[in-house]
Design an enzyme around this catalytic site. Structure first.
Site, PDB file in Angstrom:
ATOM      1  N   TYR A 177      -9.215   4.295  15.923  1.00 25.42           N
ATOM      2  CA  TYR A 177      -8.790   4.801  15.182  1.00 25.42           C
ATOM      3  C   TYR A 177      -7.986   6.469  14.339  1.00 25.42           C
ATOM      4  O   TYR A 177      -7.251   6.501  14.352  1.00 25.42           O
ATOM      5  CB  TYR A 177      -8.423   4.260  13.073  1.00 25.42           C
ATOM      6  CG  TYR A 177      -7.754   4.866  12.239  1.00 25.42           C
ATOM      7  CD1 TYR A 177      -6.765   4.037  12.207  1.00 25.42           C
ATOM      8  CD2 TYR A 177      -7.800   5.503  11.333  1.00 25.42           C
ATOM      9  CE1 TYR A 177      -6.161   3.814  11.212  1.00 25.42           C
ATOM     10  CE2 TYR A 177      -7.452   5.657  10.300  1.00 25.42           C
ATOM     11  CZ  TYR A 177      -6.252   4.689   9.903  1.00 25.42           C
ATOM     12  OH  TYR A 177      -5.796   5.418   9.256  1.00 25.42           O
TER      13      TYR A 177
ATOM     14  N   GLY B 289       0.993  -0.977   0.004  1.00 26.67           N
ATOM     15  CA  GLY B 289       0.372   0.339   0.102  1.00 26.67           C
ATOM     16  C   GLY B 289       1.037   1.371   0.058  1.00 26.67           C
ATOM     17  O   GLY B 289       1.484   1.509  -0.573  1.00 26.67           O
TER      18      GLY B 289
END
Length: 234
Positions: A140, A13
């Site tokens: 998160y 990624g």
């Protein structure tokens, strides 16, 4: 002159794209990874950023191979998404320990070498979610928001030694994580982005490389959004 660069979570990624972009500049690039295989062409160092001893060992391995780390990109991160009332203490702790405390561990270890060199670049990879918030991502978002305060404090502490600390805050990026989203969810997200598309991993990588370049030598404590305008004003 080739610099010693370390990218955490650099095996796929965004992290892999960042590593490739630095390598294209002629730098010596090491990547840490926790599972799977490291990408070919880089010094791959297995490392769990939730373990301080493991971080120390990984840095020693990098230093031996390519010298003290001059550019650190703290990119390793995980998600454990769920609504607040369903979120367990473990869901919270695991994400904070990897994304926020893990970044602290690698920044602290990198700073030792940078102080001796009297130069260095630290780039923390945050998220637009850290600034805007996101339902189902309390853990998160908190971890990614915390990186801003961390970078700005490091910038104030280490600036006199020519060490900069900045944050890159990507929006929605075309990765394996976004590829699995349902089509209606993708359309909903795209409708909120002024540029009407997701970012490529290369666009995030080029911003990170620029922050570590001579042209960005006077930028520190900054949050650079790469989000197509999604989070503007934050």
């Amino acid at each position: 002159m080739a610099r010693s660069v370390l990218v955490t979570g650099g095996n796929r990624g965004i992290g892999k794209a960042i590593a490739e972009a630095f390598a294209a500049e002629g730098d010596s690039v090491a990547v840490t990874y926790r599972s799977g295989e490291p990408p070919e062409g880089f010094l791959g160092v297995r490392c769990d950023v939730t373990d301080a001893d493991d971080v120390d060992r990984a840095f020693a391995e990098v230093e031996e191979a390519q010298g003290p780390v001059e550019v650190l990109v703290a990119n390793a991160g995980i998600t454990k998404d769920t609504l607040l009332l369903r979120m367990s203490d473990d869901d919270w702790s695991a994400v904070l320990d990897t994304n926020l405390t893990g970044s602290f561990r690698v920044a602290k270890r990198a700073a030792k070498g940078m102080l001796r060199l009297r130069r260095g670049r630290i780039v923390l990879v945050s998220s637009v979610v850290g600034l805007l918030g996101s339902a189902g991502q309390v853990n998160y978002a908190a971890s990614k928001s915390g990186l801003v305060g961390m970078a700005r404090s490091i910038a104030r502490e280490l600036g006199s030694r020519s060490i900069t600390a900045n944050v890159v805050a990507p929006g929605f990026v075309e990765t394996e994580m976004t590829a699995v989203l349902p089509e209606e969810k993708k359309a909903e997200y795209l409708a909120q982005i002024p540029l009407g598309r997701y970012a490529s991993v290369e666009e995030v990588a080029s911003t990170v490389v620029w922050l570590a370049s001579p042209g960005a030598a006077y930028i520190t404590g900054a949050v650079i959004p790469v989000d197509g305008g999604l989070g503007m004003g934050h």
